[in-house]
Motif scaffolding. Structure first.
Motif, PDB file in Angstrom:
ATOM      1  N   ASN A  50     -10.245 -56.584 -44.391  1.00 55.26           N
ATOM      2  CA  ASN A  50      -9.086 -57.388 -44.776  1.00 55.26           C
ATOM      3  C   ASN A  50      -7.979 -56.571 -45.433  1.00 55.26           C
ATOM      4  N   CYS A  52      -4.444 -53.826 -44.666  1.00 53.72           N
ATOM      5  CA  CYS A  52      -3.406 -53.282 -43.786  1.00 53.72           C
ATOM      6  C   CYS A  52      -3.102 -51.874 -44.281  1.00 53.72           C
ATOM      7  N   ILE A  71      -3.267 -48.734 -48.907  1.00 50.13           N
ATOM      8  CA  ILE A  71      -3.883 -49.894 -48.279  1.00 50.13           C
ATOM      9  C   ILE A  71      -3.476 -51.135 -49.063  1.00 50.13           C
ATOM     10  N   TYR A  72      -3.219 -52.187 -48.305  1.00 49.82           N
ATOM     11  CA  TYR A  72      -2.733 -53.448 -48.853  1.00 49.82           C
ATOM     12  C   TYR A  72      -3.668 -54.574 -48.451  1.00 49.82           C
ATOM     13  N   SER A  74      -4.616 -57.811 -46.758  1.00 54.64           N
ATOM     14  CA  SER A  74      -4.030 -58.425 -45.568  1.00 54.64           C
ATOM     15  C   SER A  74      -3.544 -59.848 -45.824  1.00 54.64           C
ATOM     16  N   GLN A  77      -0.728 -58.943 -49.579  1.00 52.88           N
ATOM     17  CA  GLN A  77       0.020 -57.677 -49.529  1.00 52.88           C
ATOM     18  C   GLN A  77      -0.001 -56.888 -50.845  1.00 52.88           C
TER      19      GLN A  77
END
Length: 110
Positions: A50, A52, A71-72, A74, A77
């Motif tokens: 999970n 991005c 990394i973020y 999902s 954010q």
């Protein structure tokens, strides 16, 4: 707008995004607890869900120059840590493809 697919992790010891509580990693995926991020203590994981990835960025970290991706979460954010894309020093190659999650940005259930 499309539907968001969220992967759920089973068992105890699941790390979740502090902001939205979506699953991010299992304690079974921890490689090391001896890392530090921007906000303090961090863990090195071999698998997270999970997230991005942000763009590649060269960063001079405590252990030398690395190419990383932030990394973020999902879902919301929120930045959670980073992924090691490339390590330039031979002794740091084990980090390639691994993930740092910052403890201050996570909650742990179980």
């Amino acid at each position: 707008m499309g539907l968001l697919f969220v992967e759920r992790l089973e068992g105890e010891g699941v790390f979740r995004c502090r902001r939205c509580r979506v699953d991010a990693a299992s304690k079974d995926a921890i490689i090391s607890r001896d890392f530090y991020g921007r906000t303090g203590r961090a863990y090195l994981f071999d698998h997270v869900v999970n997230i991005c990835l942000g763009p590649n960025e060269d960063r001079n970290l405590v252990t030398g120059l690395h190419t990383v991706n932030d990394i973020y979460c999902s879902c919301c954010q929120q930045i959670l840590g980073w992924r090691y894309e490339r390590a330039y020093e031979q002794s740091q190659k084990y980090k390639e493809g691994k993930y740092i999650l910052e403890r201050a940005r996570m909650v742990k259930d179980g």
